[in-house]
Design an enzyme around this catalytic site. Structure first.
Site, PDB file in Angstrom:
ATOM      1  N   ILE A  29      17.119 -36.743  -9.247  1.00 50.38           N
ATOM      2  CA  ILE A  29      17.765 -36.104 -10.399  1.00 50.38           C
ATOM      3  C   ILE A  29      17.825 -34.593 -10.201  1.00 50.38           C
ATOM      4  CG2 ILE A  29      17.609 -35.795 -12.935  1.00 50.38           C
ATOM      5  CD1 ILE A  29      17.880 -38.757 -12.122  1.00 50.38           C
ATOM      6  N   ASP A  95      17.149 -30.372  -5.495  1.00 49.80           N
ATOM      7  CA  ASP A  95      16.070 -31.347  -5.608  1.00 49.80           C
ATOM      8  C   ASP A  95      15.008 -30.917  -6.624  1.00 49.80           C
ATOM      9  OD1 ASP A  95      15.000 -33.734  -4.936  1.00 49.80           O
ATOM     10  OD2 ASP A  95      14.462 -33.226  -2.879  1.00 49.80           O
ATOM     11  N   TRP A 153       5.694 -31.973  -5.561  1.00 50.21           N
ATOM     12  CA  TRP A 153       7.136 -31.743  -5.687  1.00 50.21           C
ATOM     13  C   TRP A 153       7.533 -30.282  -5.840  1.00 50.21           C
ATOM     14  CZ3 TRP A 153       6.588 -29.439 -10.223  1.00 50.21           C
ATOM     15  CH2 TRP A 153       5.701 -29.973 -11.172  1.00 50.21           C
ATOM     16  N   ASN A 154       6.570 -29.379  -5.899  1.00 49.74           N
ATOM     17  CA  ASN A 154       6.976 -28.004  -6.227  1.00 49.74           C
ATOM     18  C   ASN A 154       7.518 -27.221  -5.025  1.00 49.74           C
ATOM     19  OD1 ASN A 154       4.411 -27.999  -5.152  1.00 49.74           O
ATOM     20  ND2 ASN A 154       3.639 -26.393  -6.485  1.00 49.74           N
ATOM     21  N   LYS A 177       4.636 -38.478   3.498  1.00 43.93           N
ATOM     22  CA  LYS A 177       5.262 -39.047   2.296  1.00 43.93           C
ATOM     23  C   LYS A 177       5.511 -37.919   1.301  1.00 43.93           C
ATOM     24  CE  LYS A 177       3.772 -40.578  -1.620  1.00 43.93           C
ATOM     25  NZ  LYS A 177       4.811 -40.074  -2.542  1.00 43.93           N
ATOM     26  N   PRO A 178       6.789 -37.585   1.078  1.00 47.99           N
ATOM     27  CA  PRO A 178       7.094 -36.565   0.079  1.00 47.99           C
ATOM     28  C   PRO A 178       6.815 -37.107  -1.318  1.00 47.99           C
ATOM     29  CG  PRO A 178       9.018 -37.050   1.487  1.00 47.99           C
ATOM     30  CD  PRO A 178       8.006 -38.125   1.716  1.00 47.99           C
ATOM     31  N   PRO A 232      -6.685 -35.464 -10.267  1.00 45.18           N
ATOM     32  CA  PRO A 232      -6.930 -36.914 -10.357  1.00 45.18           C
ATOM     33  C   PRO A 232      -6.440 -37.673  -9.113  1.00 45.18           C
ATOM     34  CG  PRO A 232      -5.987 -36.097 -12.408  1.00 45.18           C
ATOM     35  CD  PRO A 232      -5.946 -34.954 -11.448  1.00 45.18           C
ATOM     36  N   THR A 233      -5.260 -37.314  -8.610  1.00 44.35           N
ATOM     37  CA  THR A 233      -4.776 -37.969  -7.380  1.00 44.35           C
ATOM     38  C   THR A 233      -5.694 -37.619  -6.218  1.00 44.35           C
ATOM     39  OG1 THR A 233      -2.517 -37.855  -8.192  1.00 44.35           O
ATOM     40  CG2 THR A 233      -2.780 -38.240  -5.849  1.00 44.35           C
ATOM     41  N   GLU A 251      -5.521 -30.279  -1.141  1.00 45.92           N
ATOM     42  CA  GLU A 251      -4.994 -29.056  -1.774  1.00 45.92           C
ATOM     43  C   GLU A 251      -4.622 -29.417  -3.197  1.00 45.92           C
ATOM     44  OE1 GLU A 251      -4.844 -26.079  -0.652  1.00 45.92           O
ATOM     45  OE2 GLU A 251      -5.264 -26.363   1.473  1.00 45.92           O
ATOM     46  N   CYS A 285       0.517 -24.146  -7.888  1.00 46.50           N
ATOM     47  CA  CYS A 285      -0.891 -24.541  -8.045  1.00 46.50           C
ATOM     48  C   CYS A 285      -1.818 -23.351  -8.250  1.00 46.50           C
ATOM     49  CB  CYS A 285      -1.316 -25.317  -6.811  1.00 46.50           C
ATOM     50  SG  CYS A 285      -0.928 -24.450  -5.289  1.00 46.50           S
ATOM     51  N   GLY A 455     -10.257 -28.410  -4.349  1.00 46.96           N
ATOM     52  CA  GLY A 455      -9.924 -28.959  -3.044  1.00 46.96           C
ATOM     53  C   GLY A 455     -10.996 -28.875  -1.991  1.00 46.96           C
ATOM     54  N   GLU A 459      -5.562 -24.918   4.559  1.00 44.27           N
ATOM     55  CA  GLU A 459      -4.308 -24.926   5.301  1.00 44.27           C
ATOM     56  C   GLU A 459      -4.062 -23.494   5.772  1.00 44.27           C
ATOM     57  OE1 GLU A 459      -1.525 -26.920   2.496  1.00 44.27           O
ATOM     58  OE2 GLU A 459      -1.770 -28.611   3.854  1.00 44.27           O
TER      59      GLU A 459
HETATM   60  P1  NDP Z   1       0.454 -35.765  -7.961  1.00 44.19           P
HETATM   61  O1  NDP Z   1      -1.014 -35.678  -7.791  1.00 44.19           O
HETATM   62  O2  NDP Z   1       0.980 -36.541  -9.091  1.00 44.19           O
HETATM   63  O3  NDP Z   1       1.117 -36.365  -6.637  1.00 44.19           O
HETATM   64  C1  NDP Z   1       0.914 -35.806  -5.372  1.00 44.19           C
HETATM   65  C2  NDP Z   1       1.359 -36.785  -4.312  1.00 44.19           C
HETATM   66  O4  NDP Z   1       0.430 -37.860  -4.200  1.00 44.19           O
HETATM   67  C3  NDP Z   1       2.706 -37.445  -4.623  1.00 44.19           C
HETATM   68  O5  NDP Z   1       3.414 -37.612  -3.425  1.00 44.19           O
HETATM   69  C4  NDP Z   1       2.267 -38.761  -5.223  1.00 44.19           C
HETATM   70  O6  NDP Z   1       3.247 -39.744  -5.182  1.00 44.19           O
HETATM   71  C5  NDP Z   1       1.097 -39.103  -4.326  1.00 44.19           C
HETATM   72  N1  NDP Z   1       0.172 -40.093  -4.866  1.00 44.19           N
HETATM   73  C6  NDP Z   1      -0.044 -40.424  -6.169  1.00 44.19           C
HETATM   74  N2  NDP Z   1      -1.022 -41.361  -6.256  1.00 44.19           N
HETATM   75  C7  NDP Z   1      -1.430 -41.628  -4.982  1.00 44.19           C
HETATM   76  C8  NDP Z   1      -2.412 -42.506  -4.408  1.00 44.19           C
HETATM   77  N3  NDP Z   1      -3.193 -43.270  -5.155  1.00 44.19           N
HETATM   78  N4  NDP Z   1      -2.540 -42.516  -3.072  1.00 44.19           N
HETATM   79  C9  NDP Z   1      -1.788 -41.710  -2.294  1.00 44.19           C
HETATM   80  N5  NDP Z   1      -0.849 -40.868  -2.772  1.00 44.19           N
HETATM   81  C10 NDP Z   1      -0.670 -40.820  -4.101  1.00 44.19           C
HETATM   82  O7  NDP Z   1       0.944 -34.258  -7.995  1.00 44.19           O
HETATM   83  P2  NDP Z   1       2.380 -33.704  -8.361  1.00 44.19           P
HETATM   84  O8  NDP Z   1       3.384 -34.201  -7.390  1.00 44.19           O
HETATM   85  O9  NDP Z   1       2.573 -33.923  -9.818  1.00 44.19           O
HETATM   86  O10 NDP Z   1       2.180 -32.142  -8.065  1.00 44.19           O
HETATM   87  C11 NDP Z   1       1.602 -31.274  -8.952  1.00 44.19           C
HETATM   88  C12 NDP Z   1       0.128 -31.059  -8.615  1.00 44.19           C
HETATM   89  O11 NDP Z   1      -0.017 -30.604  -7.284  1.00 44.19           O
HETATM   90  C13 NDP Z   1      -0.497 -29.991  -9.478  1.00 44.19           C
HETATM   91  O12 NDP Z   1      -1.755 -30.400  -9.944  1.00 44.19           O
HETATM   92  C14 NDP Z   1      -0.654 -28.818  -8.547  1.00 44.19           C
HETATM   93  O13 NDP Z   1      -1.659 -27.945  -8.902  1.00 44.19           O
HETATM   94  C15 NDP Z   1      -0.891 -29.489  -7.238  1.00 44.19           C
HETATM   95  N6  NDP Z   1      -0.515 -28.599  -6.138  1.00 44.19           N
HETATM   96  C16 NDP Z   1      -1.499 -28.064  -5.340  1.00 44.19           C
HETATM   97  C17 NDP Z   1      -1.178 -27.164  -4.341  1.00 44.19           C
HETATM   98  C18 NDP Z   1      -2.236 -26.610  -3.436  1.00 44.19           C
HETATM   99  O14 NDP Z   1      -1.894 -26.194  -2.336  1.00 44.19           O
HETATM  100  N7  NDP Z   1      -3.493 -26.566  -3.812  1.00 44.19           N
HETATM  101  C19 NDP Z   1       0.193 -26.738  -4.132  1.00 44.19           C
HETATM  102  C20 NDP Z   1       1.153 -27.399  -4.972  1.00 44.19           C
HETATM  103  C21 NDP Z   1       0.791 -28.276  -5.952  1.00 44.19           C
HETATM  104  P3  NDP Z   1       4.368 -39.789  -6.353  1.00 44.19           P
HETATM  105  O15 NDP Z   1       4.162 -38.643  -7.257  1.00 44.19           O
HETATM  106  O16 NDP Z   1       5.589 -39.696  -5.592  1.00 44.19           O
HETATM  107  O17 NDP Z   1       4.166 -41.078  -7.046  1.00 44.19           O
END
Ligand code: NDP
Length: 485
Positions: A29, A95, A153-154, A177-178, A232-233, A251, A285, A455, A459
């Site tokens: 989207i 994107d 995604w950012n 995996k993006p 949480p992830t 990270e 982040c 974290g 990196e």
């Molecule tokens: P998410 O934690 O929702 O997702 C991150 C990635 O992990 C996605 O590709 C997601 O897939 C994947 N994922 C989700 N569940 C699992 C699992 N159980 N096993 C393996 N992979 C999984 O983060 P967002 O994409 O919402 O990004 C925002 C977050 O990222 C914020 O908290 C931000 O602070 C953090 N961030 C940290 C940075 C850093 O360098 N410290 C930099 C940028 C962002 P999908 O979402 O496709 O389902």
């Protein structure tokens, strides 16, 4: 309107685009208009297997090449990224919704920096020699083999490059995996690596939601996992890596403090607060989302901040004049608006913003809350949107104690003209990165990563090499073997 961004295949496996229409649909989207601009499919088990098997088959030959050769491929890819910066920036804007003004300088360009820098140091990846009398020992810095990268995604292409460049420099293969929300630019990076001469199988892209990431981590062929994502992830992925005793880099998110002392250059501090809260519509982040301002300069700071924030120009992200884009998705929009409503209900003072703007897109006005207290959800939860919380304090000691009173520890900033105070405070802030009189600059030359819940691992910089290679110790006996019998 057609945007012409549908990729030839959803995935990129063994040197070419790969398709499997059996996988669940992944619509892409454009956040500025809520239009669907592409339709991909999640990776099926067959695609995941092909990606892992191809990576496993490819990495040993790659690792056996001289580092200088590996580096040359990365540097060639960096040049191609720069040549195609405009096209890649447009794709990233479509994107993510980030303004083209940002993506032109911060996405493919940052990815190119990473490839160039790690390409430059690939030849220097080495162990050490230790003399032990007549005997001696040495260490070899060896790759892990197959690494998995999982992106948020950012900053989609930047994250893919920050992970794959050091991995490839060290002789690994990476299966990436993006985020399901922003799947497009990693496919371009894969294509560019091949064009630059990277052998097939070394950078594989598989699309999907969390379950695809989880399946990758569980596979026995995978020795290392690097995630950029939420806390949480991170806990889930780190646990899965621990079950397999795999190396891991996490990270994760933050709720970083930015401290403005009364002797600071206030205009610079306001600039830092804007960059550290509203750039990329706040979806960064390391953002300094808790802005602590010393009491005596608080109202002056807020007045200047409100004036400057009023100049933000929301609109078509493809217009070079636009400085504020939408949030990445409807879900993120709802989450951010929920935090704003909670802030209002908790009694924080709304200085500006606080509303949605525009029509169909996911735009939120840059929002500043003052009189925020440490207990409010605004000061505790990662919002990941254009929402700044301003808190006031009296003494340096108080600011440090409150800044550190958080489970997170990704970044921190201090604005002051007192050079001793600046370094004293940087030393005492619990954070992976501290900025003095600036904010959110993350050049590839410097390590980046978090402490506490933000974290594990680093990196960028030379530090990244340690997280994409492991040491082997070799002991060399030069005389006879002295056995007891
Ligand atoms: P998410 O934690 O929702 O997702 C991150 C990635 O992990 C996605 O590709 C997601 O897939 C994947 N994922 C989700 N569940 C699992 C699992 N159980 N096993 C393996 N992979 C999984 O983060 P967002 O994409 O919402 O990004 C925002 C977050 O990222 C914020 O908290 C931000 O602070 C953090 N961030 C940290 C940075 C850093 O360098 N410290 C930099 C940028 C962002 P999908 O979402 O496709 O389902």
């Amino acid at each position: 309107m057609t945007y012409d961004v549908q990729p030839e295949g959803s995935h990129f496996v063994n040197g070419k685009p790969a398709r499997d229409a059996e996988g669940a649909e992944l619509p892409v989207i454009y956040p500025a208009t809520a239009e669907r601009i592409a339709l991909l499919n999640e990776a099926t088990p067959a695609v995941i297997e092909a990606a892992l098997a191809g990576a496993e088959a490819a990495w040993r030959d790659w690792a056996a090449r001289p580092g200088v050769e590996r580096g040359r491929v990365l540097r060639r890819a960096a040049d191609i990224l720069r040549e195609r910066n405009e096209e890649l920036s447009r794709l990233e804007t479509l994107d993510t919704g980030k303004p083209i003004q940002e993506t032109l300088v911060a996405d493919a360009a940052s990815a190119a920096d990473a490839l160039e820098w790690f390409g430059g140091i690939a030849a220097g990846v080495a162990g050490e020699h230790v003399q032990l009398g007549e005997d001696f020992g040495y260490t070899r810095r060896e790759p892990f083999g197959v690494c998995v990268g999982i992106g948020a995604w950012n900053y989609p292409i930047q994250i893919a490059a920050w992970k794959s460049a050091p991995a490839l420099a060290c002789g690994n293969a990476m299966v990436f995996k993006p985020s399901e929300t922003t799947p497009l630019s990693a496919l371009k990076l894969a294509e560019i690596y091949i064009e630059a001469g990277l052998p097939e199988g070394l950078f594989q892209v598989v699309q999907g939601r969390g379950a695809v990431g989880a399946a990758l981590i569980e596979d026995d062929r995978v020795a290392k996992v690097s995630l950029t994502g939420s806390v949480p992830t991170g806990r889930r992925v780190y646990e899965a890596a621990a079950r397999g005793l795999k190396a891991a880099t996490m990270e994760l998110g933050g709720k970083s403090p930015m401290i403005v002392m009364e002797d600071a250059d206030l205009d610079a501090a306001v600039g830092g607060a804007i960059l550290g809260n509203f750039y990329s519509s706040g979806q960064i982040c390391s953002n300094g989302t808790r802005v602590f301002v010393q009491e005596d300069v608080l109202e002056d700071f807020l007045a200047r901040l409100a004036d400057r924030t009023a100049e933000a120009r929301a609109g078509d992200p493809l217009d070079p004049e636009t400085t504020l884009g939408p949030l990445v998705s409807e879900a993120q929009l709802e989450k951010v608006m929920g935090h704003i409503e909670a802030g209002k209900a908790e009694g924080a003072r709304l200085v500006c913003g606080g509303t949605r703007i525009g029509g169909e897109g996911y735009f939120v006005a840059p929002t500043v809350f003052a009189d925020v207290s440490d207990e409010m959800s605004l000061a505790r939860e990662e919002i990941f949107g254009p929402v700044m919380s301003v808190l006031s304090f009296k003494t340096e000691e108080e600011a440090l104690a409150r800044a550190n009173a958080t489970p997170y520890g990704l970044a921190a900033g201090v604005f002051t003209r007192d050079i001793s105070r600046a370094h004293r405070m940087a030393a005492r802030l619990d954070a992976g990165t501290c900025w003095i009189n600036t904010y959110n600059l993350t050049p590839v030359e410097l390590p980046f990563g978090g402490v506490k819940a933000s974290g594990v691992g680093r990196e960028n910089g030379h530090a990244a090499i340690e997280f994409y290679s492991r040491l082997k110790t070799v002991y060399v006996g030069m005389g006879g073997v002295d056995a007891p019998y």
